[in-house]
Every structure is written in structure tokens, then in C-alpha cells.
Scaffold this motif. Structure first.
Motif, mmCIF file in Angstrom:
data_model
loop_
_atom_site.group_PDB
_atom_site.id
_atom_site.type_symbol
_atom_site.label_atom_id
_atom_site.label_comp_id
_atom_site.label_asym_id
_atom_site.label_seq_id
_atom_site.Cartn_x
_atom_site.Cartn_y
_atom_site.Cartn_z
ATOM 1 N N GLU A 6 0.803 -1.217 0.000
ATOM 2 C CA GLU A 6 0.000 0.000 0.000
ATOM 3 C C GLU A 6 0.840 1.273 0.000
ATOM 4 O OE1 GLU A 6 -2.522 -0.268 3.411
ATOM 5 O OE2 GLU A 6 -3.481 -2.107 2.717
ATOM 6 N N GLU A 7 2.097 1.159 0.442
ATOM 7 C CA GLU A 7 2.901 2.364 0.604
ATOM 8 C C GLU A 7 4.372 2.084 0.342
ATOM 9 O OE1 GLU A 7 3.525 5.780 3.999
ATOM 10 O OE2 GLU A 7 3.050 3.762 4.668
ATOM 11 N N LEU A 8 4.999 3.005 -0.376
ATOM 12 C CA LEU A 8 6.441 2.948 -0.577
ATOM 13 C C LEU A 8 7.096 4.046 0.236
ATOM 14 C CD1 LEU A 8 6.678 2.342 -4.399
ATOM 15 C CD2 LEU A 8 7.264 0.753 -2.583
ATOM 16 N N ILE A 9 8.171 3.692 0.883
ATOM 17 C CA ILE A 9 8.953 4.650 1.652
ATOM 18 C C ILE A 9 10.343 4.661 1.028
ATOM 19 C CG2 ILE A 9 9.929 5.181 3.922
ATOM 20 C CD1 ILE A 9 7.559 3.423 5.057
ATOM 21 N N VAL A 10 10.913 5.830 0.843
ATOM 22 C CA VAL A 10 12.247 5.937 0.251
ATOM 23 C C VAL A 10 13.205 6.464 1.304
ATOM 24 C CG1 VAL A 10 13.643 7.016 -1.549
ATOM 25 C CG2 VAL A 10 11.277 6.333 -2.043
ATOM 26 N N ASP A 11 14.317 5.766 1.458
ATOM 27 C CA ASP A 11 15.360 6.209 2.375
ATOM 28 C C ASP A 11 15.740 7.647 2.036
ATOM 29 O OD1 ASP A 11 18.285 6.686 3.102
ATOM 30 O OD2 ASP A 11 17.918 4.762 4.099
ATOM 31 N N GLU A 12 15.864 8.490 3.031
ATOM 32 C CA GLU A 12 16.161 9.916 2.813
ATOM 33 C C GLU A 12 17.489 10.143 2.101
ATOM 34 O OE1 GLU A 12 15.780 12.228 6.347
ATOM 35 O OE2 GLU A 12 13.738 11.548 6.709
ATOM 36 N N GLN A 13 18.400 9.187 2.200
ATOM 37 C CA GLN A 13 19.704 9.317 1.554
ATOM 38 C C GLN A 13 19.687 8.924 0.068
ATOM 39 O OE1 GLN A 13 22.229 10.770 3.279
ATOM 40 N NE2 GLN A 13 20.662 10.975 4.849
ATOM 41 N N ASN A 14 18.545 8.428 -0.417
ATOM 42 C CA ASN A 14 18.444 8.043 -1.820
ATOM 43 C C ASN A 14 18.513 9.289 -2.696
ATOM 44 O OD1 ASN A 14 17.119 7.404 -4.455
ATOM 45 N ND2 ASN A 14 17.017 5.386 -3.530
ATOM 46 N N GLU A 15 19.387 9.281 -3.696
ATOM 47 C CA GLU A 15 19.611 10.449 -4.542
ATOM 48 C C GLU A 15 18.736 10.486 -5.786
ATOM 49 O OE1 GLU A 15 23.778 10.725 -5.392
ATOM 50 O OE2 GLU A 15 24.321 10.877 -3.283
ATOM 51 N N ASP A 16 17.946 9.416 -6.041
ATOM 52 C CA ASP A 16 17.162 9.334 -7.269
ATOM 53 C C ASP A 16 15.658 9.314 -7.059
ATOM 54 O OD1 ASP A 16 19.254 8.893 -9.502
ATOM 55 O OD2 ASP A 16 19.880 7.549 -7.887
ATOM 56 N N PHE A 17 15.217 8.856 -5.904
ATOM 57 C CA PHE A 17 13.784 8.717 -5.649
ATOM 58 C C PHE A 17 13.397 9.389 -4.333
ATOM 59 C CE2 PHE A 17 14.963 4.969 -8.172
ATOM 60 C CZ PHE A 17 14.080 5.112 -9.233
ATOM 61 N N SER A 18 12.111 9.688 -4.230
ATOM 62 C CA SER A 18 11.536 10.198 -2.989
ATOM 63 C C SER A 18 10.110 9.671 -2.909
ATOM 64 C CB SER A 18 11.549 11.730 -2.970
ATOM 65 O OG SER A 18 10.756 12.235 -4.017
ATOM 66 N N SER A 19 9.495 9.816 -1.768
ATOM 67 C CA SER A 19 8.096 9.399 -1.636
ATOM 68 C C SER A 19 7.366 10.390 -0.755
ATOM 69 C CB SER A 19 7.989 7.990 -1.044
ATOM 70 O OG SER A 19 8.501 7.950 0.263
ATOM 71 N N GLU A 20 6.089 10.487 -1.016
ATOM 72 C CA GLU A 20 5.225 11.339 -0.207
ATOM 73 C C GLU A 20 3.881 10.642 -0.089
ATOM 74 O OE1 GLU A 20 3.180 15.680 -0.602
ATOM 75 O OE2 GLU A 20 5.316 15.540 -1.081
ATOM 76 N N LYS A 21 3.468 10.382 1.131
ATOM 77 C CA LYS A 21 2.222 9.675 1.413
ATOM 78 C C LYS A 21 2.150 8.352 0.659
ATOM 79 C CE LYS A 21 -0.225 13.913 2.447
ATOM 80 N NZ LYS A 21 -1.316 14.801 2.142
ATOM 81 N N GLY A 22 3.301 7.660 0.567
ATOM 82 C CA GLY A 22 3.332 6.345 -0.050
ATOM 83 C C GLY A 22 3.469 6.332 -1.556
#
Length: 102
Positions: free
Chosen positions: A65-81
Motif C-alpha cells: 500500500e505504501e512505498l517509503i524511500v530512504d532519505e539518503q536516496n539520490e534518485d527517488f523520494s516518496s510522499e504519502k506512499g
């Protein structure tokens, strides 16, 4: 497609692929290749090392239901899953197919 597949396993001697928490990745852990469609977790965290995700990697993931992206990831981000590029200018529609059992 295996709707009941909960985990992917890779032989320890494989030089190209690895399974991390049941998810198939390249051996360098920079690409998510396949998330098992029957994995019974509602969230998944994309690590900081991931720079690529196969187009159909999350198809038919009925429990996710939700994806979370590690804050240190330089290519992706997530917001509310929801998965975005790092600047949140492009949304990735990874849940293209929804499997509903009635």
C-alpha cells in the motif's frame, strides 16, 4: 506472474542477482527487479542504493500500500506512499495493475 509468491530466493553463488528481504535485485543492490506479488507486507522501503526500478517490478502486489524511500536516496523520494523522482517533478505509477478478488 505468481500472485501467491511471497518471497524470491537466489542462490548464494549467483553473480548477477541477490534477494534482499525476499525482493529480487541486481547483485549491487542498485536496481529493484521484482517485488513478490504475494508478499504480505503493506509497506516497502527503497534503500539509498537504488537508482533504478524495473517497469513492472511492483505489478500485482496486492498487499503493498505504501512505498517509503530512504532519505539518503539520490534518485527517488516518496510522499504519502507515492513514488516520485528526487525533486518530486515526476510521479511513478508503479501500481498499474490492481488485482481484486471478490
Amino acid at each position: 506472474w505468481c500472485q501467491y509468491l511471497e518471497e524470491i530466493r537466489v542462490d548464494e553463488g549467483n553473480v548477477r542477482y541477490i534477494a534482499v528481504d525476499g525482493v529480487l535485485m541486481n547483485v549491487h543492490q542498485t536496481e529493484i527487479i521484482q517485488y513478490p506479488s504475494g508478499k504480505k507486507t503493506s509497506t516497502y522501503t527503497i534503500s539509498s542504493s537504488v537508482i533504478s526500478i524495473q517497469q513492472n517490478a511492483f505489478d500485482m502486489s496486492t498487499h503493498l500500500e505504501e512505498l517509503i524511500v530512504d532519505e539518503q536516496n539520490e534518485d527517488f523520494s516518496s510522499e504519502k506512499g507515492v513514488l516520485f523522482d528526487k525533486d518530486k517533478t515526476k510521479e511513478y505509477n508503479i501500481f498499474r495493475y490492481v488485482f481484486i478478488t471478490i
